[in-house]
Structure formats: C-alpha cells, structure tokens
Design an enzyme around this catalytic site. Structure first.
Site, PDB file in Angstrom:
ATOM      1  N   ASP A 223       0.987  -1.240   0.046  1.00  0.00           N
ATOM      2  CA  ASP A 223      -0.082   0.018  -0.007  1.00  0.00           C
ATOM      3  C   ASP A 223       0.961   1.342  -0.022  1.00  0.00           C
ATOM      4  O   ASP A 223       0.467   2.419   0.232  1.00  0.00           O
ATOM      5  CB  ASP A 223      -0.808   0.041   1.157  1.00  0.00           C
ATOM      6  CG  ASP A 223      -0.317   0.155   2.540  1.00  0.00           C
ATOM      7  OD1 ASP A 223       1.111  -0.061   2.581  1.00  0.00           O
ATOM      8  OD2 ASP A 223      -0.940   0.289   3.533  1.00  0.00           O
ATOM      9  N   GLU A 253       6.726   0.924  12.651  1.00  0.00           N
ATOM     10  CA  GLU A 253       5.906   0.336  12.142  1.00  0.00           C
ATOM     11  C   GLU A 253       6.860  -0.466  10.935  1.00  0.00           C
ATOM     12  O   GLU A 253       7.771  -0.122  10.674  1.00  0.00           O
ATOM     13  CB  GLU A 253       4.689   1.192  11.303  1.00  0.00           C
ATOM     14  CG  GLU A 253       4.089   2.121  12.207  1.00  0.00           C
ATOM     15  CD  GLU A 253       2.976   1.236  12.986  1.00  0.00           C
ATOM     16  OE1 GLU A 253       2.680   0.014  12.360  1.00  0.00           O
ATOM     17  OE2 GLU A 253       2.354   1.584  13.808  1.00  0.00           O
ATOM     18  N   SER A 322      -3.540   2.324   2.741  1.00  0.00           N
ATOM     19  CA  SER A 322      -4.667   1.393   3.316  1.00  0.00           C
ATOM     20  C   SER A 322      -5.171   1.989   4.546  1.00  0.00           C
ATOM     21  O   SER A 322      -6.409   1.358   4.924  1.00  0.00           O
ATOM     22  CB  SER A 322      -4.184   0.010   3.184  1.00  0.00           C
ATOM     23  OG  SER A 322      -3.387  -0.224   4.213  1.00  0.00           O
TER      24      SER A 322
END
Length: 329
Positions: A223, A253, A322
C-alpha cells in the site's frame, strides 16, 4: 533523563539526506554515534503478498489484490516502471493453483524487473530453532526460581504445550508457515529482510547477477505508492523503518524497512528475542524490541526522539494508503 537524539539527525529523511550527506556523516542516540550508511540506487525493492484465500481470484487474475480500495498489484507494477533499474521482488505465499502460478510467470515476463519469490523456495533454516528447545528453556527458567516465586500455572501450560508439538513440526519457522493471519506476514517479512540481497541471489532468479548476497534491500508494504525514483538512501547504522504518528504519539511500524546489508544485527537481535519467548510476536518483539535493543533504547529515553532517529521517510513515497480503507483481509 539520558541524552537522546543529536539534532543533526533531522536531515536524515529520504532525499534531504542526499543534499546534506557530505556534511552530516554521523547521527547519535543514547550517547553513541552511528554512521549514515548509504543504500544505493541498485538496491532491490521488496514487496510481500501472502494470500490466505487464493480462491477469491477469478481465472486469469494474478493472485495479488488489485481492487479500487486496495490496488496493491498496480502499486507494485507502478514501482517496477518507475524504478526500472532496480529489481523488484515480491515474496509470495499461499496455496496457489497451477494456473495462478502461471499468472505470476506472465507478470514476470511482462515486467522484466519483477521477480516472484515463493516463500517455500527460500532457505530460512539458518534462522530456525526447535520449538521444543524454546519450551524447555522456559520450563527450566521457571524451575530455577525459588518455589515461592515460581509461576506454577505457566509452568503447567509450558509442559502441556511441549507435549502437544505435532510430530515433524518441531520448528519455529514451520509453526509460522502454517498460520494464516498477520503474524504469518510479519514473521517471514523479518526473515526476508534478514536475508536481504541473498533472498534474490539464492533463489536463482534471472537478472539478479548484479545483486550481492551481502547487500541490503528496501522493503515496502504494497500500500506504499512510489511517485518517483528513490535515489540513494542513508540510514543510521544501515537500518531505518516507517514511523506512524497519531495525535503526536509516534510508533515504529513495519510497513517500510530499509537495510544496507543482510543479517543486520538489529534484526538478528529481534530474532534472538523470538527464539527466547514462547509468546513472542514478530512485530513487537522481532522488529520493535530488536531495533530498540540494538540502539540501546530504554525507558529513560524519549520514545518520540528515538522514532525520529530511526524513521524512514521519503518525499517520493506515499505511505500507508490502506489506512483510509477497510481491511483487505
């Protein structure tokens, strides 16, 4: 509070690092300096698509989600067109049919720099550990405590889990290979980035002869949208990751991870944690805690400052698209 981040690090972000790289060769965290290591223009880009429901695709479709909400295949093809001098790997796993594998081959033929890498074709055995050894080590740890400090309930669970390991499945890697949820993605993402350049060279893909087995890679979630060439990247001690920010609270992340070499010690530190706990998580432990351990982060440090230090951010990448849609699962 201990000293956290040298102010010089603020110039390490994507292309900004290019113009200042000759002036700023070092960044520091927790009182230690780290070189801004280059990740050059030929470092391969790696995407990943692990498909839990391959039956949802129509005949003639490449089994990578490509809807209006989740145009992941289009994002990968777009990256291959823009970064036409880089190899674009796609690590895939799932119970694909013969026809679906033919569609993967057609994708490779149509876009010569896209390489489909099947998880089952990659040798990850050097990172494996017997599940029984992990359980036994934790059982012995509990048994070493004085009776008053021992967690007998946990000890009973560990012994029961040890007995219930299926025959022929005494493997940390195999336990994740059979999962069909996000830890399946996360665990093999970590291993793939550990292999980095060797992921491309060991699987015998044509066109990968210029990649060194010791080289790094640029991992991006599907994404993430590339809008222009990324150029040379610079990362502290050769590793950086995507950082999310929500209401001024930052978090590491795994949607983007760049490394300048295979077997990066920060990821090896995370793997050691994965091998020491029976309830380890590949994202929180395998990536997050591994990076923190490598850079000597502790609760005495400012976490947002650490996130700034390790952040991979690039003006030519639109991240985490996303987040604006429903789950693709």
């Amino acid at each position: 509070m201990l000293s956290s981040l040298n102010v010089l690090q603020s110039s390490f972000r994507g292309k900004t690092a290019l113009s200042n790289s000759t002036l700023l060769q070092k960044v520091s965290f927790a009182g230690k300096e780290y070189s801004l290591e280059p990740i050059d223009e030929r470092t391969p880009i790696l995407f990943q698509w692990f498909e839990a429901r391959p039956e949802r695709y129509e005949k003639g479709e490449v089994p990578i989600l490509n809807t209006k909400e989740h145009p992941y295949l289009s994002n990968i093809i777009n990256a291959a067109k823009i970064e036409n001098e880089r190899i674009i790997g796609v690590l895939v796993d799932g119970n694909f049919t013969y026809e679906q594998k033919k569609e993967f081959l057609n994708l490779e033929n149509e876009h010569q720099n896209i390489k489909i890498i099947y998880r089952a074709d990659v040798d990850f055995s050097m990172y494996d550990k017997k599940l029984s050894d992990i359980y036994l080590e934790n059982i012995h740890k509990q048994e070493s405590y004085p009776a008053s400090e021992r967690d007998n309930y946990l000890l009973g669970l560990l012994r029961e889990e040890l007995k219930n390991i299926p025959e022929g499945k005494d493997s940390l890697i195999e336990s994740y290979a059979e999962k069909r949820e996000h830890t399946w993605f996360d665990f093999f993402r970590n291993l793939a980035i550990l292999k980095a350049g060797s992921l491309f060279t060991e699987t015998g893909k044509t066109g990968c002869h210029n990649i060194s087995p010791c080289s790094g890679c640029i991992y991006l979630d599907a994404d993430m949208i590339i809008t222009d060439k990324l150029g040379v990247l610079y990362a502290p001690d050769g590793i950086a990751v995507h950082v999310d920010c929500n209401d001024e609270i930052k978090s590491l992340e795994n949607g983007a991870i760049v490394v300048n070499r295979s077997n990066h010690p920060a990821l090896l530190a995370g793997l050691d944690i994965m091998k020491s706990k029976v309830d380890a998580h590949p994202y929180y432990d395998g990536l997050g805690k591994g990076i923190k351990r490598h850079f000597n982060y502790s609760s005495l440090h400012n976490y947002n400052a650490f996130c700034d230090f390790i952040e991979f951010k690039h003006e030519n990448i639109i991240p985490n698209t996303s987040m604006y849609t429903s789950s693709s699962w």
